[in-house]
Design a protein around this motif. Structure first.
Motif, PDB file in Angstrom:
ATOM      1  N   ALA A  13       1.484  -5.001   3.971  1.00 16.46           N
ATOM      2  CA  ALA A  13       2.435  -3.941   3.623  1.00 16.46           C
ATOM      3  C   ALA A  13       3.091  -4.198   2.267  1.00 16.46           C
ATOM      4  N   ALA A  14       3.155  -5.467   1.872  1.00 20.72           N
ATOM      5  CA  ALA A  14       3.813  -5.806   0.605  1.00 20.72           C
ATOM      6  C   ALA A  14       2.942  -5.492  -0.603  1.00 20.72           C
ATOM      7  N   LYS A  15       1.650  -5.283  -0.395  1.00 22.25           N
ATOM      8  CA  LYS A  15       0.750  -5.051  -1.528  1.00 22.25           C
ATOM      9  C   LYS A  15       0.978  -3.644  -2.102  1.00 22.25           C
ATOM     10  N   PRO A  16       1.166  -3.545  -3.417  1.00 21.63           N
ATOM     11  CA  PRO A  16       1.468  -2.218  -3.986  1.00 21.63           C
ATOM     12  C   PRO A  16       0.358  -1.205  -3.716  1.00 21.63           C
ATOM     13  N   TYR A  17      -0.881  -1.675  -3.614  1.00 23.78           N
ATOM     14  CA  TYR A  17      -1.975  -0.730  -3.378  1.00 23.78           C
ATOM     15  C   TYR A  17      -2.103  -0.347  -1.909  1.00 23.78           C
ATOM     16  N   LEU A  18      -1.174  -0.838  -1.060  1.00 20.99           N
ATOM     17  CA  LEU A  18      -1.164  -0.381   0.333  1.00 20.99           C
ATOM     18  C   LEU A  18       0.141   0.328   0.696  1.00 20.99           C
ATOM     19  N   HIS A  19       1.011   0.549  -0.276  1.00 21.10           N
ATOM     20  CA  HIS A  19       2.191   1.381  -0.016  1.00 21.10           C
ATOM     21  C   HIS A  19       1.725   2.797   0.309  1.00 21.10           C
ATOM     22  N   GLU A  20       2.511   3.481   1.125  1.00 22.04           N
ATOM     23  CA  GLU A  20       2.034   4.769   1.655  1.00 22.04           C
ATOM     24  C   GLU A  20       2.390   5.943   0.727  1.00 22.04           C
ATOM     25  N   TYR A  21       1.953   5.853  -0.531  1.00 20.29           N
ATOM     26  CA  TYR A  21       2.227   6.928  -1.486  1.00 20.29           C
ATOM     27  C   TYR A  21       1.405   8.184  -1.171  1.00 20.29           C
ATOM     28  N   TYR A  22       0.265   7.987  -0.535  1.00 21.75           N
ATOM     29  CA  TYR A  22      -0.655   9.106  -0.298  1.00 21.75           C
ATOM     30  C   TYR A  22      -0.943   9.213   1.200  1.00 21.75           C
ATOM     31  N   GLY A  23      -1.798   8.340   1.725  1.00 19.24           N
ATOM     32  CA  GLY A  23      -2.019   8.325   3.168  1.00 19.24           C
ATOM     33  C   GLY A  23      -0.901   7.586   3.886  1.00 19.24           C
ATOM     34  N   ARG A  24      -0.853   7.727   5.212  1.00 14.02           N
ATOM     35  CA  ARG A  24       0.167   7.035   5.997  1.00 14.02           C
ATOM     36  C   ARG A  24      -0.458   6.424   7.240  1.00 14.02           C
ATOM     37  N   VAL A  25       0.115   5.295   7.666  1.00 12.24           N
ATOM     38  CA  VAL A  25      -0.413   4.607   8.845  1.00 12.24           C
ATOM     39  C   VAL A  25      -0.283   5.493  10.084  1.00 12.24           C
ATOM     40  N   ASP A  26       0.877   6.142  10.263  1.00 12.23           N
ATOM     41  CA  ASP A  26       1.064   6.916  11.511  1.00 12.23           C
ATOM     42  C   ASP A  26       0.091   8.099  11.591  1.00 12.23           C
ATOM     43  N   TRP A  27      -0.146   8.773  10.471  1.00 12.21           N
ATOM     44  CA  TRP A  27      -1.122   9.870  10.483  1.00 12.21           C
ATOM     45  C   TRP A  27      -2.514   9.318  10.792  1.00 12.21           C
ATOM     46  N   SER A  28      -2.795   8.125  10.285  1.00 11.86           N
ATOM     47  CA  SER A  28      -4.121   7.523  10.499  1.00 11.86           C
ATOM     48  C   SER A  28      -4.323   7.170  11.965  1.00 11.86           C
ATOM     49  N   VAL A  29      -3.265   6.659  12.596  1.00 12.27           N
ATOM     50  CA  VAL A  29      -3.334   6.334  14.024  1.00 12.27           C
ATOM     51  C   VAL A  29      -3.715   7.587  14.820  1.00 12.27           C
ATOM     52  N   ARG A  30      -3.050   8.683  14.519  1.00 13.42           N
ATOM     53  CA  ARG A  30      -3.340   9.929  15.244  1.00 13.42           C
ATOM     54  C   ARG A  30      -4.783  10.381  14.996  1.00 13.42           C
ATOM     55  N   ALA A  31      -5.247  10.172  13.756  1.00 15.47           N
ATOM     56  CA  ALA A  31      -6.620  10.580  13.432  1.00 15.47           C
ATOM     57  C   ALA A  31      -7.642   9.731  14.183  1.00 15.47           C
TER      58      ALA A  31
END
Ligand SMILES: [Zn+2]
Length: 586
Positions: A336-354
């Motif tokens: 989560a600390a990596k800048p390229y994994l911050h949720e600027y575009y996709g999100r973890v919760d939306w991905s879980v639902r998908a």
């Protein structure tokens, strides 16, 4: 106000449905509203703007990437006697300044264009970047079918949702960025400049040498099934397309998308890791250089995707439902600390639902979901529980005052289900959406909230655009068969429930013929001419596409002799009317 169905139909009455849907990606009818004071924004999303700053970066000798000119990047690779361009921006307007910047670097001719995948932000500026050259246009073989599927079958609803996700109609002061690019330069003023692929490859990979540049194109399903990456073995440069960019990936797109095969995505990232690239040049956001940094980034990325997949499935197998799983699945701190994994575009919760939906479909598993109470009845019951509509409104206002904007939004929706003209409820909903927008790290969420706020308050109406702006060359290149095969989803089942009719279409200029068989609410389209048609239409595909684009009506073409009918003009009018195609003369 959301656009009425009538308004959309009104816009589309001269167009057959498939082609009308094309413009869903390309243009819009609404004018940008005047800008109020810009709403507050999450500081991380504001800071992320530096990642998207405009300019051309030379990654290594002869490899340049144009960043920040639109939603996507375009990548220039110099060879001995020509250049290769990978990805081409989203419109002629977005591509023009990129073309000028590339021309300032080299005047060598464009020998090839490579599409990493079919998405509009990678293909619709190609004709501009090709300039006067006639490059080979390369993609995976499946890109052609994806391109046609997206262009012809996508529904107006996808257009409206995409315009919300990218905030295309937000005033400049209100739109911040799109998470993976500063903005999507696609609206009613822009021009699509697609070049259809001229060279494709089937299977896993192909190796090319163009202008002295060795290129490996490798099929890499992930963000899209047709995705490829481009590997330059002599320069150690990897172009991952959209399977890597500096945000948590869009494993699900809120504009609406079919399930994205996330384990395939992981496998594609593993194939990239195995190459040991020295430079990673994504098609959105800035490149990463240094073999170790690239390896760490690719490994983190694939781990984040796999973790979301695995932990969602684990929770599913325990019997948890989506609302519970999104509360549990988190990236561990080191990812989560990596800048390229911050949720600027996709999100973890939306991905879980998908992921849940990808395996199990829409049903969460609780029997209460099998036949839910309809929206109005539920709202009435909520009002009853609150002690009446006025008490429900007071609850909504109290939630807003307490900063619980999500609950205020839900209650405002109940009030609007009871009375869609309730101005106070509309104001409550608008305020809740704006308050939520201000706290979003995800640009997609921010843009969606802000756009729907404008739709709710009535300062923006997204309607389906017409086809007038599709350039003739692009229209000419569209296969007429795609238009025909897109017809069934536009059939009005109620009006056609007692219609049983077989129509034969002949397109002499392309030597194709089709059957359109309407059977009581269903249309079957086959690519053969029927043996006993009730109605025969003979028309050049070029003319039919003009009719579909709304440039002329079917009856006008008939009167002029460009369209022949046997079986009666009335039958033609009746048939086309069932598909929402206007037939009156101009
Ligand atoms: Zn993209």
């Amino acid at each position: 106000m959301p656009p009425s169905a009538e308004a959309c139909r009104g816009r589309r009455r001269n167009a057959t449905p498939g082609l009308a849907a094309l413009l869903a990606l390309l243009a819009a009818c609404a004018e940008p509203p005047s800008a109020p004071a810009p709403p507050a924004a999450h500081p991380d999303l504001v800071a992320h703007g530096a990642e998207l700053a405009r300019g051309v970066v030379e990654v290594t000798a002869g490899v340049h990437v144009a960043i920040g000119y639109g939603l996507a990047n375009s990548i220039l690779i110099e060879g001995t006697d020509g250049v290769v361009i990978v990805d081409t921006m989203e419109s002629a307007e977005a591509a023009r300044p990129v073309k000028a910047a590339f021309d300032a670097i080299t005047t060598k001719p464009v020998r090839a264009i490579v599409y990493t995948h079919n998405h509009a932000d990678h293909v619709l500026g190609a004709a501009v970047l090709a300039g006067d050259d006639a490059p080979e246009v390369w993609s995976h073989a499946s890109t052609l079918a994806e391109l046609d599927r997206v262009l012809h079958v996508v529904r107006p609803v996808l257009y409206r949702r995409a315009m919300r996700q990218f905030g295309v109609y937000l005033p400049a002061g209100e739109r911040l960025n799109c998470g993976i690019g500063p903005r999507l330069l696609t609206d009613e003023h822009t021009t699509p400049a697609l070049l259809r692929p001229t060279h494709t490859f089937e299977g896993a990979r192909t190796e090319l040498e163009i202008a002295g540049i060795r290129l490996v194109l490798q099929h890499a399903p992930g963000e899209t099934p047709d995705q490829i990456f481009v590997w330059l073995p002599d320069r150690g440069v990897l172009l991952p397309g959209d399977n890597f960019y500096k945000s948590f990936p869009n494993l699900y797109a809120i504009r609406g998308t079919a399930y994205r095969d996330v384990l395939g995505w992981v496998a594609s990232l593993d194939a990239m890791r195995a190459l040991g690239p020295a430079h990673l040049v994504p098609s959105h956001t800035r490149p990463i250089s240094g073999a170790n940094d690239v390896l760490v980034a690719l490994t983190d990325y694939r781990d984040a995707i796999q973790l979301v997949h695995d932990q969602t499935v684990r929770a599913m197998n325990e019997g948890l439902e989506p609302d519970q799983i999104v509360q549990r699945v988190r990236l561990p701190a080191h990812l989560a600390a990596k800048p390229y994994l911050h949720e600027y575009y996709g999100r973890v919760d939306w991905s879980v639902r998908a992921v849940f939906d990808g395996y199990l479909g829409w049903f969460g598993g609780n029997a209460a979901e099998l036949a839910p109470v309809d929206r109005r009845a539920r709202a009435a019951a909520m009002a009853d529980l609150a002690g009446g509509a006025a008490a429900l409104r007071a609850k909504a206002e109290a939630a807003a005052a307490a900063g619980d904007h999500q609950w205020a939004l839900v209650l405002a929706d109940h009030l609007l289900a009871l009375d869609a003209a309730d101005g106070d409820a509309r104001a409550l909903r608008t305020a809740a959406l704006r308050a939520l927008a201000a706290t979003q790290v995800s640009a997609n969420a921010r843009n969606y909230y802000l756009t729907q706020a404008r739709e709710t308050e009535g300062t923006l109406a997204l309607t389906t655009p017409d086809l007038a702006r599709v350039p003739p060359a692009m229209l000419a290149a569209m296969p007429v068969g795609q238009l025909m095969r897109a017809m069934p989803v536009a059939l009005d089942a109620e009006r056609s429930q007692d219609v049983f009719m077989v129509a034969g279409f002949r397109f002499p200029d392309v030597g194709e013929a089709y059957t359109v068989h309407v059977r009581g609410g269903v249309a079957e389209v086959q690519s053969v001419f029927p043996s006993e048609p009730d109605l025969t239409v003979t028309v050049d595909a070029a003319v039919w596409k003009e009719i579909a684009a709304g440039h002329r009506s079917a009856l006008a073409a008939l009167v002029k002799g460009d369209l022949q009918v046997s079986g009666g003009r009335l039958a033609l009018t009746r048939l086309l009317g069932l598909f929402g195609t206007a037939t009156e003369t101009e």
